[in-house]
Design an enzyme around this catalytic site. Sequence first.
Site, PDB file in Angstrom:
ATOM      1  N   LYS A  51       0.859  -1.180   0.000  1.00  0.00           N
ATOM      2  CA  LYS A  51       0.000   0.000   0.000  1.00  0.00           C
ATOM      3  C   LYS A  51       0.902   1.239   0.000  1.00  0.00           C
ATOM      4  O   LYS A  51       1.954   1.246   0.632  1.00  0.00           O
ATOM      5  CB  LYS A  51      -0.884  -0.022   1.270  1.00  0.00           C
ATOM      6  CG  LYS A  51      -1.722   1.233   1.515  1.00  0.00           C
ATOM      7  CD  LYS A  51      -2.844   1.399   0.530  1.00  0.00           C
ATOM      8  CE  LYS A  51      -3.605   2.710   0.766  1.00  0.00           C
ATOM      9  NZ  LYS A  51      -4.544   3.002  -0.341  1.00  0.00           N
ATOM     10  N   CYS A 134      -2.537  10.029  -6.445  1.00  0.00           N
ATOM     11  CA  CYS A 134      -3.604   9.749  -5.478  1.00  0.00           C
ATOM     12  C   CYS A 134      -4.655  10.859  -5.546  1.00  0.00           C
ATOM     13  O   CYS A 134      -4.326  12.023  -5.352  1.00  0.00           O
ATOM     14  CB  CYS A 134      -3.065   9.649  -4.049  1.00  0.00           C
ATOM     15  SG  CYS A 134      -4.423   9.386  -2.890  1.00  0.00           S
TER      16      CYS A 134
END
Length: 316
Positions: A51, A134
Site C-alpha cells: 500500500k 492519489c
Amino acid sequence: MNATQRPVDLRGQIGPITLSSYLFNASGPRCTTEQELIKLGRSRSAAVMTKSCTLAPRAGNAEPRYRALPLGAIQSMGLPNLGYQAYLEMLPRLKQVGKPVVISISGLSLADNTTMVSAFMASSADLLEINFSCPNIEGKPQLGYDLTQTRQALDTLCTLGDKPIGLKLPPYFDMAHFDAMADLLQQYPIAFVTCVNSVGNTLVIDPETETAMIRPKGGFGGLCGDYIKPIGLANVRAFRQRLPQRIDVIGVGGIKTGTDAFEYLLAGASAVQIATCYEEEGTSCFDRIERELGQLLQRKGYASIAQAKGQLKTLD
Ligand code: DHB
C-alpha cells in the site's frame, strides 16, 4: 495440454527484474499489513506490492470510503497505511518469501517523497513505485496532472540512488497530455510507468436514498474496475507508443480475467497489476487469471508474453 504443446512462457518484466508471471497485486487493496503482504508473498502474485506509504502512519478517510458497484468500485481511502518506517522494518521478512518487493511511496510533499525514496534506496526493496496520482487527499491535487511539479519532483527523486524507480500515473484523456507527459518522462532514468490509477473524483449516487455512495470529499472518489478498463488500455497503448523501450509500461485497471490481461498485453504492457478483482476475490485471482491467460495464449499459438506484447492491430 497435449504432448506436443509446450507451456507458454508467462514471465513479465519490470526494468531489470524478470517476474515469474505476468500478474501481481496493485497498490491499494489488502496490502497494508505485514500479514497481508506475507499472504501475497505466498500466493501466485509475481511480486509483493505495498500500500502507498506516507511519512507518518495514517488512519485514512472517514467511512464509508469504499463501495463495491456492479462493475467495479468507488473509493476514497485516504492513504491508510502504517507509515514508511514500518515497511522499512518489515522488509527483511517480506524478502524471505523470495519474490520481488515493490514499495509504493505517496508522500504529501516533495520533501516527504525525498525522505522516503532515500530511505528505501538504502533498503533491500527491489523496486520503488512513486505514486503521482492519489486523488483522495483533500487539498492535494494529483501531481501527475501538473507537468511543472512532475518535472521538479523528478529532478530531485531521480538523483537519490540506483534502485529502479517507476511512477504510478493518473489516467490521461487527451492526446496532447500523452505527448507532453511522455516527452517529459523520457528525459529521466525511470524504469517503468504504471497506467492507470483510479479515475479520480467521480461521483456515484444512490437514487433511492438520494445520497452519495461514499462519505469523503462530499462523495467524490476514485472509480475502479471494469468501468475503467478502456481508459487503462488507452493509457498503456499511448505510453508504449511514445516511450523508449528502456521504460516498461505496467497495466492496471479492470483486469479480472485472462482475456483482460491479454488485451493489456496487446496494448503493450510488460506486466499487469490487479486491484479491484483482488479486493473482491482474494489471492486465488492470481492463479486463476494466470491460468486463463496461459490457456488463451496457447490456443492462439503464442509461445510467450514477449511474442504478443504490443501486437495490437488497428483498422487503418
Ligand atoms: C489512495 C487511492 C489511490 O487511488 C491512490 O493512488 C493512493 C491512495 C487512497 O485513497 O488511499
